[in-house]
Design a protein around this motif. Structure first.
Motif, PDB file in Angstrom:
ATOM      1  N   GLN A   1       1.088  -1.148   0.084  1.00  0.00           N
ATOM      2  CA  GLN A   1       0.272   0.074   0.357  1.00  0.00           C
ATOM      3  C   GLN A   1       0.761   1.207   0.345  1.00  0.00           C
ATOM      4  O   GLN A   1       0.394   2.186  -0.502  1.00  0.00           O
ATOM      5  CB  GLN A   1      -0.370   0.527   0.864  1.00  0.00           C
ATOM      6  CG  GLN A   1      -2.062  -0.746   1.227  1.00  0.00           C
ATOM      7  CD  GLN A   1      -2.909  -1.244   2.266  1.00  0.00           C
ATOM      8  OE1 GLN A   1      -2.455   0.260   3.765  1.00  0.00           O
ATOM      9  NE2 GLN A   1      -4.223  -2.034   2.207  1.00  0.00           N
ATOM     10  N   GLY A   2       1.884   1.112   0.453  1.00  0.00           N
ATOM     11  CA  GLY A   2       3.139   2.172   0.566  1.00  0.00           C
ATOM     12  C   GLY A   2       3.721   3.110  -0.910  1.00  0.00           C
ATOM     13  O   GLY A   2       3.913   3.857  -1.161  1.00  0.00           O
TER      14      GLY A   2
ATOM     15  N   CYS B   1       2.698   5.784  -2.852  1.00  0.00           N
ATOM     16  CA  CYS B   1       4.507   6.410  -3.320  1.00  0.00           C
ATOM     17  C   CYS B   1       4.232   6.678  -4.819  1.00  0.00           C
ATOM     18  O   CYS B   1       4.494   7.737  -5.677  1.00  0.00           O
ATOM     19  CB  CYS B   1       5.944   5.990  -3.157  1.00  0.00           C
ATOM     20  SG  CYS B   1       5.700   6.254  -1.419  1.00  0.00           S
ATOM     21  N   LEU B   2       3.855   5.994  -5.593  1.00  0.00           N
ATOM     22  CA  LEU B   2       3.532   5.687  -6.810  1.00  0.00           C
ATOM     23  C   LEU B   2       2.556   6.839  -7.324  1.00  0.00           C
ATOM     24  O   LEU B   2       2.510   7.402  -8.489  1.00  0.00           O
ATOM     25  CB  LEU B   2       3.622   4.506  -7.583  1.00  0.00           C
ATOM     26  CG  LEU B   2       4.624   3.408  -7.863  1.00  0.00           C
ATOM     27  CD1 LEU B   2       4.065   1.826  -8.492  1.00  0.00           C
ATOM     28  CD2 LEU B   2       5.463   3.876  -8.786  1.00  0.00           C
ATOM     29  N   LEU B   3       1.253   7.091  -6.735  1.00  0.00           N
ATOM     30  CA  LEU B   3       0.984   7.682  -7.280  1.00  0.00           C
ATOM     31  C   LEU B   3       0.819   9.329  -6.824  1.00  0.00           C
ATOM     32  O   LEU B   3       0.550  10.409  -7.061  1.00  0.00           O
ATOM     33  CB  LEU B   3      -0.954   7.508  -6.237  1.00  0.00           C
ATOM     34  CG  LEU B   3      -1.852   8.226  -6.139  1.00  0.00           C
ATOM     35  CD1 LEU B   3      -2.880   7.887  -8.150  1.00  0.00           C
ATOM     36  CD2 LEU B   3      -3.046   8.495  -5.005  1.00  0.00           C
ATOM     37  N   VAL B   4       1.481   9.227  -5.798  1.00  0.00           N
ATOM     38  CA  VAL B   4       2.101  11.142  -5.722  1.00  0.00           C
ATOM     39  C   VAL B   4       3.305  11.236  -6.454  1.00  0.00           C
ATOM     40  O   VAL B   4       2.693  12.315  -6.743  1.00  0.00           O
ATOM     41  CB  VAL B   4       2.439  11.326  -4.182  1.00  0.00           C
ATOM     42  CG1 VAL B   4       3.373  12.050  -3.640  1.00  0.00           C
ATOM     43  CG2 VAL B   4       1.078  10.387  -2.977  1.00  0.00           C
ATOM     44  N   THR B   5       3.697  10.628  -6.930  1.00  0.00           N
ATOM     45  CA  THR B   5       4.760  10.597  -7.339  1.00  0.00           C
ATOM     46  C   THR B   5       4.481  10.923  -9.417  1.00  0.00           C
ATOM     47  O   THR B   5       4.888  12.005 -10.009  1.00  0.00           O
ATOM     48  CB  THR B   5       5.769   9.537  -7.838  1.00  0.00           C
ATOM     49  OG1 THR B   5       6.393   9.146  -6.678  1.00  0.00           O
ATOM     50  CG2 THR B   5       7.495   9.707  -9.167  1.00  0.00           C
ATOM     51  N   SER B   6       3.305  10.175  -9.836  1.00  0.00           N
ATOM     52  CA  SER B   6       2.544  10.221 -11.062  1.00  0.00           C
ATOM     53  C   SER B   6       2.118  11.745 -10.762  1.00  0.00           C
ATOM     54  O   SER B   6       1.729  12.083 -11.927  1.00  0.00           O
ATOM     55  CB  SER B   6       1.987   8.901 -11.379  1.00  0.00           C
ATOM     56  OG  SER B   6       0.594   8.830 -10.386  1.00  0.00           O
ATOM     57  N   LEU B   7       0.975  11.378  -9.709  1.00  0.00           N
ATOM     58  CA  LEU B   7       0.910  13.217 -10.265  1.00  0.00           C
ATOM     59  C   LEU B   7       1.651  14.260  -9.688  1.00  0.00           C
ATOM     60  O   LEU B   7       1.221  15.318 -10.510  1.00  0.00           O
ATOM     61  CB  LEU B   7      -0.202  13.741  -8.852  1.00  0.00           C
ATOM     62  CG  LEU B   7      -1.477  12.256  -8.472  1.00  0.00           C
ATOM     63  CD1 LEU B   7      -2.270  12.538  -6.610  1.00  0.00           C
ATOM     64  CD2 LEU B   7      -2.381  12.997  -9.353  1.00  0.00           C
ATOM     65  N   ILE B   8       2.342  14.423  -8.983  1.00  0.00           N
ATOM     66  CA  ILE B   8       3.679  16.053  -9.283  1.00  0.00           C
ATOM     67  C   ILE B   8       4.323  15.581 -10.715  1.00  0.00           C
ATOM     68  O   ILE B   8       4.412  16.591 -11.353  1.00  0.00           O
ATOM     69  CB  ILE B   8       4.472  15.159  -8.142  1.00  0.00           C
ATOM     70  CG1 ILE B   8       4.136  15.301  -6.096  1.00  0.00           C
ATOM     71  CG2 ILE B   8       5.853  16.212  -8.580  1.00  0.00           C
ATOM     72  CD1 ILE B   8       5.131  14.844  -5.717  1.00  0.00           C
ATOM     73  N   LEU B   9       4.480  14.504 -11.428  1.00  0.00           N
ATOM     74  CA  LEU B   9       5.026  14.230 -12.948  1.00  0.00           C
ATOM     75  C   LEU B   9       3.999  15.250 -13.341  1.00  0.00           C
ATOM     76  O   LEU B   9       4.650  15.540 -14.669  1.00  0.00           O
ATOM     77  CB  LEU B   9       5.124  12.918 -12.841  1.00  0.00           C
ATOM     78  CG  LEU B   9       6.845  12.490 -12.205  1.00  0.00           C
ATOM     79  CD1 LEU B   9       6.863  11.192 -12.695  1.00  0.00           C
ATOM     80  CD2 LEU B   9       7.568  13.104 -12.366  1.00  0.00           C
TER      81      LEU B   9
END
Length: 56
Positions: free
Chosen positions: A37-38, A42-50
């Motif tokens: 889940q972590g 992290c992938l979700l937040v990173t993709s949103l930032i990108l």
């Protein structure tokens, strides 16, 4: 504001406290799920930032 101080209101505000217990350490399966889940978070937040950087 007016508050009601009738005996019925006072008696209804009493409650019994739940029994206390100690938390148990998560099992290895639960730890794996938490790590998964972590990683997804992290992938979700990173993709949103990108995406926001790419759009702007």
């Amino acid at each position: 504001m007016s508050y009601s101080t009738s005996a019925k209101v006072i008696s209804s505000s009493t409650y019994s406290e739940p029994d206390m217990y100690y938390a148990e350490f998560p099992s290895t399966e639960q730890q794996r799920r938490y790590m998964f889940q972590g990683a997804i978070a992290c992938l979700l937040v990173t993709s949103l930032i990108l995406v926001t950087l790419a759009v702007s």
